[in-house]
Design a protein around this motif. Structure first.
Motif, PDB file in Angstrom:
ATOM      1  N   GLN A  44      90.758 -81.955 -71.862  1.00 50.74           N
ATOM      2  CA  GLN A  44      91.110 -83.374 -71.888  1.00 50.74           C
ATOM      3  C   GLN A  44      92.177 -83.640 -72.954  1.00 50.74           C
ATOM      4  N   THR A  47      95.505 -82.374 -71.621  1.00 49.14           N
ATOM      5  CA  THR A  47      95.967 -83.294 -70.578  1.00 49.14           C
ATOM      6  C   THR A  47      96.614 -84.517 -71.209  1.00 49.14           C
ATOM      7  N   GLU A  48      95.977 -85.063 -72.220  1.00 52.09           N
ATOM      8  CA  GLU A  48      96.524 -86.243 -72.901  1.00 52.09           C
ATOM      9  C   GLU A  48      97.890 -85.930 -73.522  1.00 52.09           C
ATOM     10  N   TYR A  61      94.958 -83.524 -60.619  1.00 53.85           N
ATOM     11  CA  TYR A  61      93.762 -84.121 -61.186  1.00 53.85           C
ATOM     12  C   TYR A  61      92.563 -83.210 -60.914  1.00 53.85           C
ATOM     13  N   ASP A  63      89.088 -83.777 -62.907  1.00 51.50           N
ATOM     14  CA  ASP A  63      87.919 -84.652 -63.033  1.00 51.50           C
ATOM     15  C   ASP A  63      88.095 -85.548 -64.248  1.00 51.50           C
ATOM     16  N   GLU A  64      87.122 -86.445 -64.440  1.00 54.87           N
ATOM     17  CA  GLU A  64      87.137 -87.279 -65.630  1.00 54.87           C
ATOM     18  C   GLU A  64      85.718 -87.622 -66.040  1.00 54.87           C
ATOM     19  N   THR A  65      85.572 -87.927 -67.317  1.00 56.67           N
ATOM     20  CA  THR A  65      84.266 -88.272 -67.863  1.00 56.67           C
ATOM     21  C   THR A  65      83.983 -89.747 -67.610  1.00 56.67           C
ATOM     22  N   GLY A  68      86.400 -92.118 -69.060  1.00 55.02           N
ATOM     23  CA  GLY A  68      87.763 -92.109 -68.541  1.00 55.02           C
ATOM     24  C   GLY A  68      88.667 -90.998 -69.032  1.00 55.02           C
ATOM     25  N   ALA A  69      88.134 -90.045 -69.806  1.00 53.59           N
ATOM     26  CA  ALA A  69      88.956 -88.913 -70.255  1.00 53.59           C
ATOM     27  C   ALA A  69      89.180 -87.968 -69.072  1.00 53.59           C
ATOM     28  N   VAL A  70      90.437 -87.672 -68.807  1.00 59.20           N
ATOM     29  CA  VAL A  70      90.821 -86.907 -67.609  1.00 59.20           C
ATOM     30  C   VAL A  70      91.144 -85.461 -67.964  1.00 59.20           C
ATOM     31  N   ARG A  71      90.773 -84.556 -67.033  1.00 59.13           N
ATOM     32  CA  ARG A  71      91.245 -83.165 -67.096  1.00 59.13           C
ATOM     33  C   ARG A  71      92.157 -82.944 -65.908  1.00 59.13           C
ATOM     34  N   CYS A  72      93.275 -82.283 -66.160  1.00 59.73           N
ATOM     35  CA  CYS A  72      94.221 -81.922 -65.107  1.00 59.73           C
ATOM     36  C   CYS A  72      94.411 -80.412 -65.112  1.00 59.73           C
TER      37      CYS A  72
END
Length: 127
Positions: A44, A47-48, A61, A63-65, A68-72
């Motif tokens: 995450q 990704t940020e 994309y 997933d995300e927690t 709203g924290a996203v992993r790409c």
């Protein structure tokens, strides 16, 4: 894992839509698997950090927690050259466990046609 482009079905060429794109090297039937490509799944935090870079336009994309924290993920192989269309002729499925993304024809795709995917929720960010 090495990218598997089923029977050389796709190749990168100059696109009239945007720079380069992925094109059918022969006819592809609806439902046919075009290829399976390895992913490098990012944390995450990574990704940020990528959001302010050009490479963010090429990630998938994962997933995300709940907060709203996203992993790409960065995809390796020609799938990274697929351009966006809301009327896509191909779809993709990310498998985080296998660390792959699979590209499949949603419609019959004619030889020399550009293979387009719907970036979904990332379309506005990526374009």
């Amino acid at each position: 894992m090495q990218a598997r482009n089923e029977g050389g079905r796709a190749e990168v060429r100059t696109s009239p839509l945007h720079g380069r794109g992925l094109f059918a090297s022969g006819p592809i039937a609806q439902g046919a698997q075009i290829g399976v490509y390895p992913l490098l799944i990012l944390s995450q935090a990574d990704t940020e950090r990528l959001k302010s870079t050009r490479i963010y336009h090429y990630v998938f994309y994962v997933d995300e927690t709940a907060d709203g924290a996203v992993r790409c993920a960065v995809a390796f192989g020609e799938i990274s050259m697929c351009n966006h269309s809301p009327s896509a002729n191909a779809g993709f499925e990310v498998d985080a466990d296998a660390q792959t993304v699979t590209l499949t024809a949603l419609t019959d795709i004619a030889s020399d046609a550009e293979i387009l995917i719907d970036y979904q929720d990332f379309a506005e960010e990526a374009l």
